[in-house]
Design a protein around this motif. Structure first.
Motif, PDB file in Angstrom:
ATOM      1  N   TYR A 207       0.838  -1.204   0.000  1.00 25.38           N
ATOM      2  CA  TYR A 207       0.000   0.000   0.000  1.00 25.38           C
ATOM      3  C   TYR A 207       0.872   1.253   0.000  1.00 25.38           C
ATOM      4  N   GLN A 211       1.627   4.124  -2.917  1.00 24.76           N
ATOM      5  CA  GLN A 211       1.396   5.532  -2.593  1.00 24.76           C
ATOM      6  C   GLN A 211       2.598   6.392  -2.936  1.00 24.76           C
ATOM      7  N   LYS A 229      -6.535  -3.057   1.273  1.00 24.50           N
ATOM      8  CA  LYS A 229      -7.058  -1.905   0.526  1.00 24.50           C
ATOM      9  C   LYS A 229      -6.132  -1.455  -0.612  1.00 24.50           C
ATOM     10  N   ILE A 230      -5.522  -2.413  -1.283  1.00 26.60           N
ATOM     11  CA  ILE A 230      -4.631  -2.095  -2.395  1.00 26.60           C
ATOM     12  C   ILE A 230      -5.368  -1.341  -3.500  1.00 26.60           C
ATOM     13  N   GLU A 232      -7.345   1.013  -3.299  1.00 29.72           N
ATOM     14  CA  GLU A 232      -7.442   2.447  -3.051  1.00 29.72           C
ATOM     15  C   GLU A 232      -6.298   3.212  -3.721  1.00 29.72           C
TER      16      GLU A 232
END
Length: 360
Positions: A207, A211, A229-230, A232
């Motif tokens: 993640y 980012q 929550k990859i 996202e």
């Protein structure tokens, strides 16, 4: 690798660990054992360590009339070691038992990574786990591989097939050219023929790496991607489905296991195979809902056309031959193992997009 200071702790800790276990057993029939994982309990191959191994062990001992009980210390979520130390942690007794990720151990556990040299071969989760558990039960070379690592192995872990999670849409295989794709190193031969670069990493770090621009995307399983929550940070999900595959599983330190009383050995052996079955059940249950939830939470999800999947698998080098020839040079009967794997797969209903034993 583990730090040198930790290795020193392991060397002393292994000797000390056996002493309280024997003493406690003699005094009160209670054996302290540690079970651990580098990944959190939200992951399908970690959850059964608690719900099967920990929660059912003392119940089974009671049901069989044993007075022995296990006092569990649980160390999940990387509290003891990182994703690339799972084999070493068990083999050197930092933990008595736990999940071992073979995908980060291509040199030490090459036979356990056979499915990374046979992508697009399996078609169901149960098929994948059944084939690999059968080979680990019956093939002497497979069993010897674990023995050399000071591990007693009981049940494979299995995942759904791999997909692409990227920051930009992937409409054709050409769109992967030049991208930095996060993943395990065993996935490099899959994506690098398409012009992408594999960035070696573990699931827990992805993640933040997406980012911060370490990667442009990830090659990953849906059941592992959704809990973290990859989607996202990589909202374009391309359903590739490289086929469900096994990548390690539940193992116990050989010295720990040898020092246990027979009743505990029996229970842990039974639960080891039950761990594998429960992992498969969880994956079957979650793989569809994970993708549905990603879509509901804003991800763009589309399925890679079959002709692109065929184009992709045929763009790969002859992974089956490369895998087998490399191991044969070390005295491992890898050709026969690959042939047995493909035959066992077809016998269980597999429909491989490519015959990885054809070059042997």
């Amino acid at each position: 690798m583990l730090m040198i200071s930790r290795r020193a702790v392991l060397a002393g800790g292994a000797a000390l660990a056996a002493m309280p276990a024997r003493s406690a057993f003699a005094q009160g029939n209670t054996i302290p054992l540690t079970i651990a994982s580098s990944h959190p309990l939200t992951i399908p191959w970690v959850e059964p360590l608690k719900t099967v191994i920990v929660e059912k062990s003392n119940r089974k001992l009671e049901e069989m009339g044993s007075s022995t009980r296990i006092q569990w210390t649980e160390a999940f979520g990387g509290s003891l070691y990182s994703f690339d130390d799972t084999l070493e942690a068990v083999s050197q007794q930092l933990t008595d038992m736990g999940w071992i990720g073979a995908l980060w151990e291509p040199a030490a556990l090459p036979l356990q990574n056979i499915m990374y040299s046979t992508p697009f071969a399996t078609t169901t989760v149960q098929q994948a786990v059944d084939v690999m558990n059968e080979l680990n039960r019956t093939d002497e070379a497979m069993k010897a591989e674990w023995d050399r690592q000071n591990v007693v192995f009981f049940g494979c872990c299995v995942s759904d097939g791999y997909h692409l999670f990227t920051k930009k849409p992937i409409n054709s295989l050409d769109d992967l050219r030049g991208l930095k794709i996060l993943g395990a190193p065993v996935c490099a031969p899959w994506i690098e023929p398409l012009g992408a670069t594999l960035v070696n990493t573990g699931l827990p770090a992805q993640y933040s790496q997406l980012q911060t621009g370490v990667g442009d995307g990830s090659i990953l399983i849906a059941t592992g991607a959704y809990p973290l929550k990859i989607h996202e940070v990589a909202p374009h999900v391309t359903l590739v489905d490289t086929g469900p595959l096994t990548f390690g599983g539940f193992g116990i330190n050989k010295d720990t296991f040898a020092g246990l009383p027979d009743d505990v050995k029996t229970v842990l052996t039974e639960l080891g195979y039950e761990y594998s079955a429960e992992n498969a059940r969880i994956v079957e249950e979650r793989q569809k809902t994970a993708l549905e939830k990603m879509k509901a939470e804003g991800a763009t999800v589309h399925e890679m056309p079959q002709e692109q999947r065929v184009q992709w698998v045929n763009a790969m080098p002859d992974l089956g031959r490369i895998w087998a020839e490399g191991l044969e040079a070390k005295g491992v009967p890898a050709r026969e193992i690959m042939k047995a794997f493909m035959a066992e797969l077809r016998a269980r209903g597999g429909e491989p997009l490519r015959d990885w034993s054809a070059g042997l």
